[in-house]
Design an enzyme around this catalytic site. Structure first.
Site, PDB file in Angstrom:
ATOM      1  N   SER A  75       0.754  -9.975  -0.920  1.00 37.03           N
ATOM      2  CA  SER A  75       0.297  -8.335  -1.295  1.00 37.03           C
ATOM      3  C   SER A  75       0.785  -8.028   0.472  1.00 37.03           C
ATOM      4  O   SER A  75       1.160  -6.780   0.623  1.00 37.03           O
ATOM      5  CB  SER A  75      -0.864  -8.139  -1.249  1.00 37.03           C
ATOM      6  OG  SER A  75      -1.842  -8.712  -0.829  1.00 37.03           O
ATOM      7  N   SER A 124      -9.446   1.164   7.867  1.00 36.50           N
ATOM      8  CA  SER A 124      -8.856   0.516   9.164  1.00 36.50           C
ATOM      9  C   SER A 124      -7.886  -0.513   8.990  1.00 36.50           C
ATOM     10  O   SER A 124      -7.135  -1.178   9.811  1.00 36.50           O
ATOM     11  CB  SER A 124     -10.025  -0.434   9.645  1.00 36.50           C
ATOM     12  OG  SER A 124     -10.490  -1.301   8.609  1.00 36.50           O
ATOM     13  N   GLU A 142     -10.086 -13.504  -5.725  1.00 36.26           N
ATOM     14  CA  GLU A 142     -10.986 -12.575  -4.718  1.00 36.26           C
ATOM     15  C   GLU A 142     -11.500 -13.706  -3.833  1.00 36.26           C
ATOM     16  O   GLU A 142     -11.389 -14.960  -3.943  1.00 36.26           O
ATOM     17  CB  GLU A 142     -12.302 -12.142  -5.492  1.00 36.26           C
ATOM     18  CG  GLU A 142     -12.265 -10.851  -6.180  1.00 36.26           C
ATOM     19  CD  GLU A 142     -13.324 -10.254  -6.746  1.00 36.26           C
ATOM     20  OE1 GLU A 142     -14.111 -11.156  -7.230  1.00 36.26           O
ATOM     21  OE2 GLU A 142     -13.731  -9.004  -6.199  1.00 36.26           O
ATOM     22  N   ASP A 149     -17.429  -9.424  -5.781  1.00 30.77           N
ATOM     23  CA  ASP A 149     -18.037  -8.242  -6.674  1.00 30.77           C
ATOM     24  C   ASP A 149     -17.148  -8.259  -8.018  1.00 30.77           C
ATOM     25  O   ASP A 149     -17.872  -7.767  -8.721  1.00 30.77           O
ATOM     26  CB  ASP A 149     -17.719  -6.790  -5.837  1.00 30.77           C
ATOM     27  CG  ASP A 149     -16.269  -6.650  -5.213  1.00 30.77           C
ATOM     28  OD1 ASP A 149     -15.921  -7.563  -4.309  1.00 30.77           O
ATOM     29  OD2 ASP A 149     -15.860  -5.828  -5.554  1.00 30.77           O
ATOM     30  N   LYS A 186       0.820  -1.239  -0.184  1.00 33.68           N
ATOM     31  CA  LYS A 186      -0.043  -0.011  -0.007  1.00 33.68           C
ATOM     32  C   LYS A 186       0.560   1.182  -0.018  1.00 33.68           C
ATOM     33  O   LYS A 186       0.364   2.269  -0.663  1.00 33.68           O
ATOM     34  CB  LYS A 186      -0.964  -0.006   1.175  1.00 33.68           C
ATOM     35  CG  LYS A 186      -2.002  -0.993   1.031  1.00 33.68           C
ATOM     36  CD  LYS A 186      -3.088  -0.471   0.322  1.00 33.68           C
ATOM     37  CE  LYS A 186      -4.434  -1.239   0.117  1.00 33.68           C
ATOM     38  NZ  LYS A 186      -5.346  -0.562  -1.064  1.00 33.68           N
ATOM     39  N   GLY A 194     -16.527 -12.187  -1.298  1.00 35.06           N
ATOM     40  CA  GLY A 194     -16.312 -10.840  -1.804  1.00 35.06           C
ATOM     41  C   GLY A 194     -16.056 -10.778  -3.304  1.00 35.06           C
ATOM     42  O   GLY A 194     -14.998 -10.450  -3.727  1.00 35.06           O
TER      43      GLY A 194
END
Lengths: 317, 317
Positions: free
Chosen positions: A302, A76, A202, A208, A51, A206
């Site tokens: 990740s 969060s 995924e 989506d 990130k 989740g």
């Protein structure tokens, strides 16, 4: 739009800020998968996840005036730490809007980087509204977690390094949450090697992006209940989806149990601590979800922000 | 004797066999310790520990005749896997003498590399006698775990790489078990940088090298009861002690609780799985045992073979 040159520019900005994380090989894993697997260990990245790449890249492009006023972000998780750390590196300041029931370790980590924390009740309050109010009242700039071209370009640098170190690959396997890492990775991979397969992963709960790709438009799912908190987004980003729709070849799903098994494999064999989302690419490989199996595969591990106590829980049978 | 050139020769032999493991930095750790810390991540080495370096180097120097007949080794731990893997790499064969109550995971790992296992009862049988008998009956060559110049030279390559990657350091911190890693590391470090401090770390219960250095001769302690199974040797090796006596500046001790804390730190902050012995250098730093604190410190994280289930136990409070 985001193009390869944006990612190269981001890489130059990140030089000396983000670690160039190692690409790890395991012959045991190669034998199990039946392929040459190159693991990009972003769990060893600063602040424990990829990130920082996107957050710092976006942050560093603000004007001197914006930098002086500071930024706001809601998260969060790993984006919170990444923004807090970027603020410190840039001599700026950050306000992070976090749920009041966030784990103490995460609040401490963000505070440890010197950021101000504003807590909210996730059942009764709207975090985006809080952010907008803070931005207006205090002149703060929002650093979004994924749906921004500078964030996407920054995340793409992980795959740029992976391909520089590993050479040409037949596929890359990338966790998909909001889609920033997947979009940035796909831009890099498909530009450098147009024939490469870009495979997103995924959590089952989740899915989506899988549903959205099938429908050809962004589909929302209920707030995902999964241990993969880094991928618990209910809907793809607008910009990220416009890129993944064009450049991601397929999405595979993994269950929470498969994520735990992959975390166990990582601890047993790779000696790496992965958070559940960080293990999702590995889970896709270990469960044989990739058919046909590409000969040379890159996987982005990740992140590793799970904490020793929670890790112990997840590893125990 | 073992000299730097022996280590350089070993490095050439290990090229393409052992991983060049990464040197990992952590600003959090630097802040805690008040120094620049360079972590040589040998837990990411093939077979999960530095042991492949020494075992392969010794193994690869056998004559074609010896290679054709195969080797024998006794070990319940990382040396067993290292010899088994080396046998496979060299197209030779290995018989590993292991306690019959070894953890199934360790027996499986050795078997997985294709070695033959001979089990013995550690309370009633003498493993060295079993090895000698096997060596005589089947013409096998013994690959000792530490007390051999080729093993010591091989282990030294970890520190050679560390110093190549990190540049000059003021101190290196090395786990001490039988002393092979410490001896090889000391030869390299003191030859390249005569002023460097070489600091060995032993578990409190296995302080045989500390006692031996104080006495000026090899002193045996009762079989150490410690979670640091890689350092549970009761007496230094002859050759290793002759080197550590000359080149190791000091020994510090760490408790089992401190090893657990260091393993937790590694999982929380470094995202690395370390076995207890592999965390001993880190434990020495985190507990402030190094006084005065050197400005630039290298630490060998020697191994990560602990297994996910045992890791979960050790990380739980």
């Amino acid at each position: 739009m985001v193009i390869l040159q944006d990612v190269r520019d981001a890489a130059a900005r990140l030089d000396g800020i983000a670690h160039r994380t190692p690409v790890i090989r395991s012959r045991t894993l190669d034998d199990i998968v039946g392929a040459g697997v190159h693991l990009k260990a972003e769990n060893l990245q600063r602040a424990g996840a990829f990130k920082i790449r996107g957050a710092y890249n976006a942050f560093s492009r603000l004007s001197p005036e914006q930098l002086a006023r500071g930024v706001v972000a809601f998260s969060s998780g790993n984006h919170a730490q990444a923004v807090a750390l970027s603020a410190r590196e840039l001599g700026s300041s950050a306000v992070i809007v976090m749920p009041e029931d966030s784990p103490a370790a995460k609040l401490d980590a963000v505070r440890g980087y010197g950021a101000e924390i504003v807590v909210y009740n996730r059942y009764t309050e709207d975090r985006e509204k809080i952010c907008r109010r803070l931005a207006e009242e205090r002149g703060l700039t929002l650093i979004p977690p994924y749906d921004h071209p500078h964030v996407i370009a920054g995340q793409g640098t992980a795959t740029l390094e992976l391909l520089e170190d590993a050479g040409e690959l037949d596929a890359i396997v990338v966790p998909v949450g909001g889609g920033g890492l997947a979009a940035g990775s796909a831009v890099v991979a498909k530009t450098l090697y147009p024939a490469i397969r870009v495979i997103g992963v995924e959590p089952e709960a989740g899915d989506d992006t899988l549903r959205s790709l099938a429908a050809g438009e962004r589909i929302a799912v209920p707030i995902p209940r999964t241990i993969a908190d880094g991928q618990a987004t209910p809907i793809p980003g607008e910009l990220t989806f416009s890129i993944t729709k064009r450049l991601v070849d397929e999405i595979v799903l993994v269950s929470d149990d498969e994520l735990r098994d992959a975390m166990r494999f990582a601890a047993d064999r790779l000696k790496l601590v992965l958070e559940p989302s960080g293990a999702s690419g590995l889970a896709a490989l270990l469960t044989g979800r990739l058919a046909p199996v590409p000969a040379r595969i890159g996987v982005i591990l990740s992140g590793g922000n799970v904490g020793a106590a929670r890790l112990a829980e997840l590893l125990a049978r």
